[in-house]
Design a protein around this motif. Sequence first.
Motif, PDB file in Angstrom:
ATOM      1  N   ILE A 196      -4.146   5.130  -1.831  1.00 42.31           N
ATOM      2  CA  ILE A 196      -3.096   4.203  -1.424  1.00 42.31           C
ATOM      3  C   ILE A 196      -1.746   4.798  -1.792  1.00 42.31           C
ATOM      4  N   ASP A 197      -0.758   4.427  -1.021  1.00 45.21           N
ATOM      5  CA  ASP A 197       0.631   4.769  -1.330  1.00 45.21           C
ATOM      6  C   ASP A 197       1.351   3.474  -1.645  1.00 45.21           C
ATOM      7  N   MET A 198       1.940   3.403  -2.838  1.00 47.02           N
ATOM      8  CA  MET A 198       2.679   2.212  -3.222  1.00 47.02           C
ATOM      9  C   MET A 198       4.045   2.237  -2.560  1.00 47.02           C
ATOM     10  N   ASN A 199       4.413   1.154  -1.902  1.00 44.06           N
ATOM     11  CA  ASN A 199       5.747   1.069  -1.326  1.00 44.06           C
ATOM     12  C   ASN A 199       6.789   1.040  -2.433  1.00 44.06           C
ATOM     13  N   THR A 200       7.830   1.815  -2.273  1.00 45.59           N
ATOM     14  CA  THR A 200       8.905   1.802  -3.269  1.00 45.59           C
ATOM     15  C   THR A 200       9.774   0.564  -3.120  1.00 45.59           C
ATOM     16  N   GLN A 201       9.720  -0.095  -1.988  1.00 43.12           N
ATOM     17  CA  GLN A 201      10.501  -1.303  -1.763  1.00 43.12           C
ATOM     18  C   GLN A 201       9.576  -2.370  -1.208  1.00 43.12           C
ATOM     19  N   GLU A 202       9.395  -3.475  -1.956  1.00 44.05           N
ATOM     20  CA  GLU A 202       8.475  -4.519  -1.547  1.00 44.05           C
ATOM     21  C   GLU A 202       9.117  -5.586  -0.673  1.00 44.05           C
ATOM     22  N   VAL A 203      10.421  -5.431  -0.381  1.00 42.26           N
ATOM     23  CA  VAL A 203      11.091  -6.391   0.485  1.00 42.26           C
ATOM     24  C   VAL A 203      10.963  -5.931   1.926  1.00 42.26           C
ATOM     25  N   ILE A 204      10.470  -6.798   2.810  1.00 43.68           N
ATOM     26  CA  ILE A 204      10.376  -6.503   4.236  1.00 43.68           C
ATOM     27  C   ILE A 204      11.377  -7.392   4.963  1.00 43.68           C
ATOM     28  N   ASN A 205      12.390  -6.786   5.570  1.00 42.06           N
ATOM     29  CA  ASN A 205      13.348  -7.518   6.382  1.00 42.06           C
ATOM     30  C   ASN A 205      13.035  -7.250   7.846  1.00 42.06           C
ATOM     31  N   HIS A 215       2.438  -1.432  -9.852  1.00 36.88           N
ATOM     32  CA  HIS A 215       3.335  -0.481  -9.207  1.00 36.88           C
ATOM     33  C   HIS A 215       3.430   0.823  -9.992  1.00 36.88           C
ATOM     34  N   ASP A 216       3.402   0.735 -11.317  1.00 33.18           N
ATOM     35  CA  ASP A 216       3.513   1.935 -12.154  1.00 33.18           C
ATOM     36  C   ASP A 216       2.200   2.704 -12.262  1.00 33.18           C
ATOM     37  N   ASN A 217       1.114   2.062 -11.874  1.00 32.35           N
ATOM     38  CA  ASN A 217      -0.211   2.682 -12.023  1.00 32.35           C
ATOM     39  C   ASN A 217      -1.008   2.522 -10.732  1.00 32.35           C
ATOM     40  N   PRO A 218      -0.694   3.327  -9.708  1.00 35.10           N
ATOM     41  CA  PRO A 218      -1.378   3.198  -8.414  1.00 35.10           C
ATOM     42  C   PRO A 218      -2.889   3.319  -8.512  1.00 35.10           C
ATOM     43  N   ASP A 219      -3.379   4.111  -9.464  1.00 33.11           N
ATOM     44  CA  ASP A 219      -4.829   4.242  -9.601  1.00 33.11           C
ATOM     45  C   ASP A 219      -5.467   2.927 -10.050  1.00 33.11           C
ATOM     46  N   VAL A 220      -4.748   2.186 -10.892  1.00 29.70           N
ATOM     47  CA  VAL A 220      -5.241   0.874 -11.320  1.00 29.70           C
ATOM     48  C   VAL A 220      -5.202  -0.103 -10.157  1.00 29.70           C
ATOM     49  N   CYS A 221      -4.131  -0.055  -9.387  1.00 27.94           N
ATOM     50  CA  CYS A 221      -4.024  -0.920  -8.210  1.00 27.94           C
ATOM     51  C   CYS A 221      -5.139  -0.615  -7.216  1.00 27.94           C
ATOM     52  N   LYS A 222      -5.398   0.665  -6.986  1.00 31.37           N
ATOM     53  CA  LYS A 222      -6.469   1.067  -6.068  1.00 31.37           C
ATOM     54  C   LYS A 222      -7.817   0.550  -6.570  1.00 31.37           C
ATOM     55  N   GLN A 223      -8.069   0.677  -7.873  1.00 33.18           N
ATOM     56  CA  GLN A 223      -9.339   0.203  -8.419  1.00 33.18           C
ATOM     57  C   GLN A 223      -9.453  -1.312  -8.300  1.00 33.18           C
ATOM     58  N   LEU A 224      -8.350  -2.029  -8.515  1.00 34.77           N
ATOM     59  CA  LEU A 224      -8.388  -3.481  -8.379  1.00 34.77           C
ATOM     60  C   LEU A 224      -8.690  -3.872  -6.934  1.00 34.77           C
ATOM     61  N   LEU A 225      -8.068  -3.197  -5.982  1.00 32.60           N
ATOM     62  CA  LEU A 225      -8.352  -3.479  -4.573  1.00 32.60           C
ATOM     63  C   LEU A 225      -9.825  -3.228  -4.253  1.00 32.60           C
ATOM     64  N   GLU A 226     -10.375  -2.148  -4.771  1.00 33.27           N
ATOM     65  CA  GLU A 226     -11.787  -1.838  -4.521  1.00 33.27           C
ATOM     66  C   GLU A 226     -12.691  -2.910  -5.125  1.00 33.27           C
ATOM     67  N   ILE A 227     -12.304  -3.430  -6.301  1.00 35.62           N
ATOM     68  CA  ILE A 227     -13.095  -4.484  -6.943  1.00 35.62           C
ATOM     69  C   ILE A 227     -13.023  -5.778  -6.141  1.00 35.62           C
ATOM     70  N   LEU A 228     -11.830  -6.165  -5.740  1.00 31.58           N
ATOM     71  CA  LEU A 228     -11.656  -7.436  -5.046  1.00 31.58           C
ATOM     72  C   LEU A 228     -12.235  -7.409  -3.640  1.00 31.58           C
ATOM     73  N   LEU A 229     -12.047  -6.294  -2.948  1.00 31.65           N
ATOM     74  CA  LEU A 229     -12.502  -6.193  -1.556  1.00 31.65           C
ATOM     75  C   LEU A 229     -13.920  -5.648  -1.436  1.00 31.65           C
ATOM     76  N   GLU A 230     -14.471  -5.165  -2.535  1.00 37.63           N
ATOM     77  CA  GLU A 230     -15.838  -4.633  -2.576  1.00 37.63           C
ATOM     78  C   GLU A 230     -16.036  -3.530  -1.541  1.00 37.63           C
ATOM     79  N   MET A 231     -15.127  -2.579  -1.558  1.00 35.68           N
ATOM     80  CA  MET A 231     -15.248  -1.424  -0.671  1.00 35.68           C
ATOM     81  C   MET A 231     -14.502  -0.248  -1.273  1.00 35.68           C
ATOM     82  N   GLU A 232     -14.858   0.947  -0.852  1.00 39.20           N
ATOM     83  CA  GLU A 232     -14.175   2.141  -1.316  1.00 39.20           C
ATOM     84  C   GLU A 232     -12.895   2.354  -0.523  1.00 39.20           C
ATOM     85  N   ILE A 233     -11.868   2.804  -1.209  1.00 42.20           N
ATOM     86  CA  ILE A 233     -10.582   3.090  -0.577  1.00 42.20           C
ATOM     87  C   ILE A 233     -10.216   4.529  -0.911  1.00 42.20           C
ATOM     88  N   ASP A 234      -9.929   5.332   0.110  1.00 41.94           N
ATOM     89  CA  ASP A 234      -9.651   6.747  -0.112  1.00 41.94           C
ATOM     90  C   ASP A 234      -8.456   6.960  -1.025  1.00 41.94           C
TER      91      ASP A 234
END
Length: 274
Positions: free
Chosen positions: A49-58, A28-47
């Motif tokens: 990402i916007d990190m949600n400030t609230q991870e609770v979905i009601n 959450h504190d490092n969106p660039d790291v999160c984006k890179q992890l997603l690209e590694i896991l999903l094996e695709m480029e991602i333009d």
Amino acid sequence: MNEKELTLEEKWEQATIANNFLFYKVMHDNPDVCKQLLEILLEMEIDKIDMNTQEVINIDWRSKGIRLDVYAKNSNQVFDIEMQSTDTLELPERARYYQGAMDIDSLKAGDEYKDLKNSYVIFICIPDIFNKGLPVYTFENLCRQDTSVPLGDRALKYFFISTNCDKLLNEEQKAFMRLVRGNESSNAFTDRVAHLTEDAKRNNEYKRQYMEWERQKAYEFRRGKEEGKEEAKLEAAITLVNKYNASPETAANDMGIPLEKLLESLETRTKSQA
């Protein structure tokens, strides 16, 4: 020392990126790291990402809300990454529910169904919850009569298994999953993740939040056990009355529960069976 005997202080000192609290903070504190992890896991480029400030979905007041470890979006994709150290025997159902909740969250009133974003739910697991020895299990909806025909709903679920990660062909995936498994970092990305994890552990505010979070979990667990005992006592009292013809007063006294609660439950059961 057994893990159950560790103090909260010791748990914090020994925690790694496999701890979902630290995983959330680092990503959450490092969106660039999160984006890179997603690209590694999903094996695709991602333009981007916007990190949600609230991870609770009601969803609404009658439905079960969810709290996502890492929830990120862009214009046409939505991502959830969950760090899972144990098999709770309900992860497939959780993945299903999370994906549905994310769809509801991303589709606004007036939108068409085709406006739904490509959805990715990713569980990073320590144990192999499917027991088939694969390093990653990817699921999408396919026709049972002809599995070459995908449903095309653009909803995918991934379960990465760190204990089987040596079988991964993607070296970047393997390096990260080995870090999750407890091995040393082995490339620039895992070096950075390990460094950020240690930085997070030196953050006193994060440490305080972690302590409160763990204490609350322990409280909820104890309360659940106590409520479970009370429920068991109530069921036993109902059985005494209905099966063994005990008076409600005797049954309530024997089981150590309030008579009013027993009478209310008996009345509810009678009405439901009418």
